[in-house]
Motif scaffolding. Structure first.
Motif, PDB file in Angstrom:
ATOM      1  N   VAL A  30       0.839  -1.213   0.000  1.00  0.00           N
ATOM      2  CA  VAL A  30       0.000   0.000   0.000  1.00  0.00           C
ATOM      3  C   VAL A  30       0.864   1.249   0.000  1.00  0.00           C
ATOM      4  O   VAL A  30       0.612   2.229  -0.729  1.00  0.00           O
ATOM      5  CB  VAL A  30      -0.941  -0.020   1.217  1.00  0.00           C
ATOM      6  N   THR A  31       1.922   1.228   0.816  1.00  0.00           N
ATOM      7  CA  THR A  31       2.829   2.389   0.866  1.00  0.00           C
ATOM      8  C   THR A  31       3.485   2.628  -0.484  1.00  0.00           C
ATOM      9  O   THR A  31       3.626   3.764  -0.953  1.00  0.00           O
ATOM     10  CB  THR A  31       3.894   2.160   1.937  1.00  0.00           C
ATOM     11  N   ALA A  32       3.904   1.550  -1.149  1.00  0.00           N
ATOM     12  CA  ALA A  32       4.542   1.682  -2.456  1.00  0.00           C
ATOM     13  C   ALA A  32       3.573   2.256  -3.481  1.00  0.00           C
ATOM     14  O   ALA A  32       3.939   3.096  -4.309  1.00  0.00           O
ATOM     15  CB  ALA A  32       5.074   0.327  -2.905  1.00  0.00           C
ATOM     16  N   ILE A  33       2.313   1.796  -3.415  1.00  0.00           N
ATOM     17  CA  ILE A  33       1.316   2.303  -4.371  1.00  0.00           C
ATOM     18  C   ILE A  33       1.082   3.798  -4.149  1.00  0.00           C
ATOM     19  O   ILE A  33       1.018   4.591  -5.089  1.00  0.00           O
ATOM     20  CB  ILE A  33       0.016   1.496  -4.249  1.00  0.00           C
ATOM     21  N   VAL A  34       0.914   4.204  -2.889  1.00  0.00           N
ATOM     22  CA  VAL A  34       0.671   5.622  -2.586  1.00  0.00           C
ATOM     23  C   VAL A  34       1.850   6.485  -3.036  1.00  0.00           C
ATOM     24  O   VAL A  34       1.682   7.560  -3.635  1.00  0.00           O
ATOM     25  CB  VAL A  34       0.402   5.792  -1.082  1.00  0.00           C
ATOM     26  N   CYS A  35       3.057   6.014  -2.742  1.00  0.00           N
ATOM     27  CA  CYS A  35       4.252   6.766  -3.165  1.00  0.00           C
ATOM     28  C   CYS A  35       4.320   6.884  -4.679  1.00  0.00           C
ATOM     29  O   CYS A  35       4.681   7.927  -5.236  1.00  0.00           O
ATOM     30  CB  CYS A  35       5.508   6.103  -2.628  1.00  0.00           C
ATOM     31  N   SER A  36       3.961   5.803  -5.378  1.00  0.00           N
ATOM     32  CA  SER A  36       3.972   5.832  -6.833  1.00  0.00           C
ATOM     33  C   SER A  36       2.981   6.851  -7.375  1.00  0.00           C
ATOM     34  O   SER A  36       3.259   7.593  -8.324  1.00  0.00           O
ATOM     35  CB  SER A  36       3.677   4.441  -7.398  1.00  0.00           C
ATOM     36  N   LEU A  37       1.790   6.856  -6.753  1.00  0.00           N
ATOM     37  CA  LEU A  37       0.775   7.834  -7.176  1.00  0.00           C
ATOM     38  C   LEU A  37       1.253   9.270  -6.947  1.00  0.00           C
ATOM     39  O   LEU A  37       1.046  10.150  -7.795  1.00  0.00           O
ATOM     40  CB  LEU A  37      -0.538   7.569  -6.438  1.00  0.00           C
ATOM     41  N   LEU A  38       1.879   9.513  -5.808  1.00  0.00           N
ATOM     42  CA  LEU A  38       2.389  10.864  -5.518  1.00  0.00           C
ATOM     43  C   LEU A  38       3.484  11.270  -6.501  1.00  0.00           C
ATOM     44  O   LEU A  38       3.528  12.412  -6.978  1.00  0.00           O
ATOM     45  CB  LEU A  38       2.919  10.929  -4.079  1.00  0.00           C
ATOM     46  N   VAL A  39       4.385  10.324  -6.781  1.00  0.00           N
ATOM     47  CA  VAL A  39       5.447  10.612  -7.739  1.00  0.00           C
ATOM     48  C   VAL A  39       4.874  10.890  -9.111  1.00  0.00           C
ATOM     49  O   VAL A  39       5.283  11.823  -9.825  1.00  0.00           O
ATOM     50  CB  VAL A  39       6.450   9.448  -7.790  1.00  0.00           C
ATOM     51  N   ALA A  40       3.900  10.080  -9.531  1.00  0.00           N
ATOM     52  CA  ALA A  40       3.280  10.288 -10.837  1.00  0.00           C
ATOM     53  C   ALA A  40       2.573  11.640 -10.901  1.00  0.00           C
ATOM     54  O   ALA A  40       2.642  12.353 -11.905  1.00  0.00           O
ATOM     55  CB  ALA A  40       2.311   9.144 -11.139  1.00  0.00           C
ATOM     56  N   LEU A  41       1.875  11.993  -9.815  1.00  0.00           N
ATOM     57  CA  LEU A  41       1.181  13.274  -9.778  1.00  0.00           C
ATOM     58  C   LEU A  41       2.168  14.435  -9.834  1.00  0.00           C
ATOM     59  O   LEU A  41       1.952  15.416 -10.562  1.00  0.00           O
ATOM     60  CB  LEU A  41       0.336  13.357  -8.504  1.00  0.00           C
ATOM     61  N   SER A  42       3.250  14.322  -9.092  1.00  0.00           N
ATOM     62  CA  SER A  42       4.274  15.377  -9.101  1.00  0.00           C
ATOM     63  C   SER A  42       4.903  15.521 -10.479  1.00  0.00           C
ATOM     64  O   SER A  42       5.118  16.623 -10.980  1.00  0.00           O
ATOM     65  CB  SER A  42       5.345  15.073  -8.054  1.00  0.00           C
ATOM     66  N   TRP A  43       5.212  14.374 -11.086  1.00  0.00           N
ATOM     67  CA  TRP A  43       5.806  14.409 -12.428  1.00  0.00           C
ATOM     68  C   TRP A  43       4.859  15.040 -13.451  1.00  0.00           C
ATOM     69  O   TRP A  43       5.258  15.809 -14.314  1.00  0.00           O
ATOM     70  CB  TRP A  43       6.206  13.007 -12.846  1.00  0.00           C
ATOM     71  N   GLY A  44       3.582  14.690 -13.344  1.00  0.00           N
ATOM     72  CA  GLY A  44       2.595  15.267 -14.249  1.00  0.00           C
ATOM     73  C   GLY A  44       2.492  16.767 -14.087  1.00  0.00           C
ATOM     74  O   GLY A  44       2.410  17.521 -15.071  1.00  0.00           O
ATOM     75  N   MET A  45       2.496  17.249 -12.831  1.00  0.00           N
ATOM     76  CA  MET A  45       2.451  18.690 -12.593  1.00  0.00           C
ATOM     77  C   MET A  45       3.709  19.379 -13.125  1.00  0.00           C
ATOM     78  O   MET A  45       3.645  20.474 -13.679  1.00  0.00           O
ATOM     79  CB  MET A  45       2.289  18.957 -11.088  1.00  0.00           C
ATOM     80  N   TYR A  46       4.864  18.741 -12.962  1.00  0.00           N
ATOM     81  CA  TYR A  46       6.116  19.300 -13.458  1.00  0.00           C
ATOM     82  C   TYR A  46       6.090  19.432 -14.985  1.00  0.00           C
ATOM     83  O   TYR A  46       6.465  20.458 -15.559  1.00  0.00           O
ATOM     84  CB  TYR A  46       7.287  18.435 -13.008  1.00  0.00           C
ATOM     85  N   GLU A  47       5.636  18.353 -15.670  1.00  0.00           N
ATOM     86  CA  GLU A  47       5.573  18.380 -17.125  1.00  0.00           C
ATOM     87  C   GLU A  47       4.608  19.445 -17.622  1.00  0.00           C
ATOM     88  O   GLU A  47       4.864  20.151 -18.602  1.00  0.00           O
ATOM     89  CB  GLU A  47       5.171  16.993 -17.657  1.00  0.00           C
ATOM     90  N   ALA A  48       3.467  19.557 -16.925  1.00  0.00           N
ATOM     91  CA  ALA A  48       2.494  20.569 -17.331  1.00  0.00           C
ATOM     92  C   ALA A  48       3.071  21.967 -17.188  1.00  0.00           C
ATOM     93  O   ALA A  48       2.903  22.827 -18.060  1.00  0.00           O
ATOM     94  CB  ALA A  48       1.222  20.422 -16.497  1.00  0.00           C
ATOM     95  N   GLY A  49       3.769  22.210 -16.081  1.00  0.00           N
ATOM     96  CA  GLY A  49       4.393  23.518 -15.887  1.00  0.00           C
ATOM     97  C   GLY A  49       5.476  23.791 -16.904  1.00  0.00           C
ATOM     98  O   GLY A  49       5.619  24.911 -17.414  1.00  0.00           O
ATOM     99  N   ARG A  50       6.277  22.764 -17.204  1.00  0.00           N
ATOM    100  CA  ARG A  50       7.356  22.954 -18.168  1.00  0.00           C
ATOM    101  C   ARG A  50       6.810  23.271 -19.548  1.00  0.00           C
ATOM    102  O   ARG A  50       7.323  24.135 -20.260  1.00  0.00           O
ATOM    103  CB  ARG A  50       8.234  21.707 -18.224  1.00  0.00           C
ATOM    104  N   HIS A  51       5.759  22.575 -19.944  1.00  0.00           N
ATOM    105  CA  HIS A  51       5.157  22.858 -21.251  1.00  0.00           C
ATOM    106  C   HIS A  51       4.591  24.274 -21.298  1.00  0.00           C
ATOM    107  O   HIS A  51       4.672  24.958 -22.325  1.00  0.00           O
ATOM    108  CB  HIS A  51       4.062  21.830 -21.555  1.00  0.00           C
ATOM    109  N   SER A  52       4.017  24.711 -20.194  1.00  0.00           N
ATOM    110  CA  SER A  52       3.463  26.074 -20.162  1.00  0.00           C
ATOM    111  C   SER A  52       4.571  27.103 -20.315  1.00  0.00           C
ATOM    112  O   SER A  52       4.441  28.090 -21.055  1.00  0.00           O
ATOM    113  CB  SER A  52       2.717  26.301 -18.842  1.00  0.00           C
TER     114      SER A  52
END
Length: 244
Positions: A30-52
């Motif tokens: 469960v901890t690994a899944i939550v961490c993965s989701l957080l990392v994916a969310l952070s990466w997605g926000m980073y990519e969105a900001g970079r594209h902007s």
């Protein structure tokens, strides 16, 4: 009877919750899944900001190219805007050049004005200290210019005496030339092709002009004659040679 009124015994105990048993592997997953989701969310926000940011930089670069790259600007669809910006830039450049030329011209005129003021003050002092009455020649010179065959002559007249009247008269110039070992004298003419140079002054009069002769001709001297209106004879005559 006694037993009837006797209270029933009560058993008090805490509420018991029954949960299924989970192993440590479950919590780790469960901890690994939550961490993965957080990392994916952070990466997605980073990519969105970079594209902007990249899009904003592209827009700024595009606008800049319109301002500084006319060739690239004409290749876009904003032809009208590009033309307007180009015209504005050209107008600014022309305005800057005109301002620089105007500043240089004003500086030159200021220096010339100061020089003329010094000359005027000098001449006023000269006239004030001149006790000789009548017209006299203060300065008369002839000099060859850098242009072949062109000569420049300068004449300064002054009128002395107490409270002199305006002098009205004419000047006549004669140039002595040497051409093919032959000497001859020719009169100079003014802009109206007349030999008389009208003068009208009270204290100081200055004349500076030039004349042209053929390349195979040399100037030996120039003579000036000052005539007062109504007189047939000159009141002052002077001859000078070209300055070496």
């Amino acid at each position: 009877m006694f037993k009837f009124f006797q209270k029933k015994p009560q058993i008090l105990s805490q509420r018991v919750v029954v949960r299924p048993h989970r192993s440590w592997q479950f919590y780790l997953a469960v901890t690994a899944i939550v961490c993965s989701l957080l990392v994916a969310l952070s990466w997605g926000m980073y990519e969105a900001g970079r594209h902007s940011v990249d899009e904003l930089d592209d827009r700024i670069e595009e606008k800049t190219s319109y301002l500084f790259d006319p060739g690239g600007c004409r290749q876009t669809k904003k032809q009208k805007l590009c033309t307007q910006i180009g015209d504005l830039i050209q107008q600014v450049q022309i305005s800057n050049t005109a301002n620089q030329n105007l500043a240089e011209e004003v500086k030159s005129l200021a220096a010339e004005n100061d020089h003329l003021k010094e000359k005027l003050e000098f001449f006023h002092n000269l006239v004030a200290n001149n006790t000789k009455s009548g017209i006299s020649i203060y300065q008369f010179s002839l000099k060859e210019t850098q242009t072949p065959g062109q000569y420049r002559y300068a004449l300064t007249l002054i009128q002395g005496g107490e409270r002199p009247n305006d002098f009205k008269g004419n000047l006549r110039f004669k140039v002595k030339l040497l051409q093919k070992d032959q000497s001859k004298v020719i009169p100079l003419v003014n802009k109206n092709s007349k030999q008389d140079f009208p003068i009208n002054f009270k204290f100081i009069h200055r004349l500076e002009e030039h004349f042209q002769v053929s390349p195979d001709t040399s100037v030996e001297s120039i003579q000036v004659q000052i005539y007062k209106n109504g007189d047939k004879k000159p009141i002052v005559t002077e001859t000078v040679q070209p300055a070496s």
